[in-house]
Design a protein around this motif. Structure first.
Motif, mmCIF file in Angstrom:
data_model
loop_
_atom_site.group_PDB
_atom_site.id
_atom_site.type_symbol
_atom_site.label_atom_id
_atom_site.label_comp_id
_atom_site.label_asym_id
_atom_site.label_seq_id
_atom_site.Cartn_x
_atom_site.Cartn_y
_atom_site.Cartn_z
ATOM 1 N N GLN A 243 0.822 -1.086 -0.070
ATOM 2 C CA GLN A 243 0.032 -0.016 0.126
ATOM 3 C C GLN A 243 0.898 1.199 0.161
ATOM 4 O OE1 GLN A 243 -0.369 -2.808 2.073
ATOM 5 N NE2 GLN A 243 -2.512 -3.158 2.413
ATOM 6 N N TYR A 244 2.016 1.196 0.875
ATOM 7 C CA TYR A 244 2.734 2.385 0.830
ATOM 8 C C TYR A 244 3.672 2.691 -0.702
ATOM 9 C CZ TYR A 244 2.188 2.990 5.761
ATOM 10 O OH TYR A 244 1.651 2.871 7.138
ATOM 11 N N GLY B 219 1.247 4.051 -3.006
ATOM 12 C CA GLY B 219 0.833 5.235 -2.620
ATOM 13 C C GLY B 219 -0.845 5.216 -2.561
ATOM 14 N N GLU B 220 -1.396 4.174 -2.614
ATOM 15 C CA GLU B 220 -3.052 4.143 -2.572
ATOM 16 C C GLU B 220 -3.359 2.863 -2.294
ATOM 17 O OE1 GLU B 220 -3.695 5.916 -6.648
ATOM 18 O OE2 GLU B 220 -3.815 3.676 -7.448
ATOM 19 N N TRP B 221 -4.754 2.887 -1.886
ATOM 20 C CA TRP B 221 -5.361 1.463 -1.614
ATOM 21 C C TRP B 221 -6.752 1.553 -1.490
ATOM 22 C CZ3 TRP B 221 -3.018 -2.699 -2.519
ATOM 23 C CH2 TRP B 221 -3.428 -4.035 -2.142
ATOM 24 N N ASP B 222 -7.606 0.790 -2.117
ATOM 25 C CA ASP B 222 -9.099 1.118 -2.145
ATOM 26 C C ASP B 222 -9.500 0.580 -0.976
ATOM 27 O OD1 ASP B 222 -8.881 1.946 -4.665
ATOM 28 O OD2 ASP B 222 -9.388 -0.143 -5.551
ATOM 29 N N ARG C 75 -10.853 5.329 -3.155
ATOM 30 C CA ARG C 75 -9.542 5.052 -3.247
ATOM 31 C C ARG C 75 -8.750 5.894 -2.253
ATOM 32 N NH1 ARG C 75 -7.170 3.683 -8.305
ATOM 33 N NH2 ARG C 75 -8.137 1.701 -7.875
ATOM 34 N N LYS D 162 -5.340 7.715 -0.512
ATOM 35 C CA LYS D 162 -4.002 7.898 -0.801
ATOM 36 C C LYS D 162 -3.082 7.520 0.451
ATOM 37 C CE LYS D 162 -4.344 9.768 -4.828
ATOM 38 N NZ LYS D 162 -3.884 8.987 -5.956
ATOM 39 N N LYS E 174 0.699 7.150 2.648
ATOM 40 C CA LYS E 174 2.291 7.084 2.828
ATOM 41 C C LYS E 174 2.253 7.187 4.349
ATOM 42 C CE LYS E 174 2.406 12.131 3.057
ATOM 43 N NZ LYS E 174 2.962 13.306 2.169
#
Length: 140
Positions: A84-85, A88-91, A96, A98, A100
């Motif tokens: 995920q990092y 830089g994004e994950w649903d 969605r 963002k 970090k």
């Protein structure tokens, strides 16, 4: 610490496809004991491919830039960085996010719990304008 690995053979006479790199990086991740090696390789490689507007075609030829970006992402995974990092994004459900470091990564169990709560609210709460208050979730 994991060894630095890259997929070589970048010559123009050798056609590298996404499916080939998924297999190669799955093996590298497996040897380095990265959790969920095949899933990790698929997420990272297909993310690069989807950014190139080739979402459903795993046998297309990758550009040198694609291969370099894939190697960069996979190196980060070898250092145990969460996917995920790296992306830089994950649903999360229909949103969605963002992401970090140090933002917490949403867990699949939390997504399931939210679904159950929303279903329960729809079935059992009569009033249209009721509010649901979430206290303390996501605080680790």
């Amino acid at each position: 610490m994991a060894k630095v690995c890259t997929i070589r053979n970048l010559s123009t006479s050798f056609d590298i496809t996404a499916i080939h790199l998924i297999q190669e990086w799955t093996n590298i991740f497996r040897k380095n004991r990265i959790p969920e090696p095949e899933l990790s390789a698929k997420y990272l490689i297909l993310h690069i491919c989807s950014n190139s507007r080739r979402v459903n075609k795993r046998n297309f030829k990758l550009s040198r830039y694609d291969i370099e970006k894939i190697n960069e992402f996979c190196q980060q995974r070898l250092r145990s960085m969460p996917i995920q990092y790296i992306l830089g994004e994950w649903d999360f459900r229909t949103t969605r996010l963002k992401l970090k470091p140090p933002v917490l990564i949403p867990r699949p169990e939390t997504e399931d719990l939210v679904g159950y709560v929303l279903d329960h609210m729809k079935k059992h709460l009569v009033k249209q304008n009721q509010t649901f208050l979430d206290i303390g979730c996501g605080c680790g």
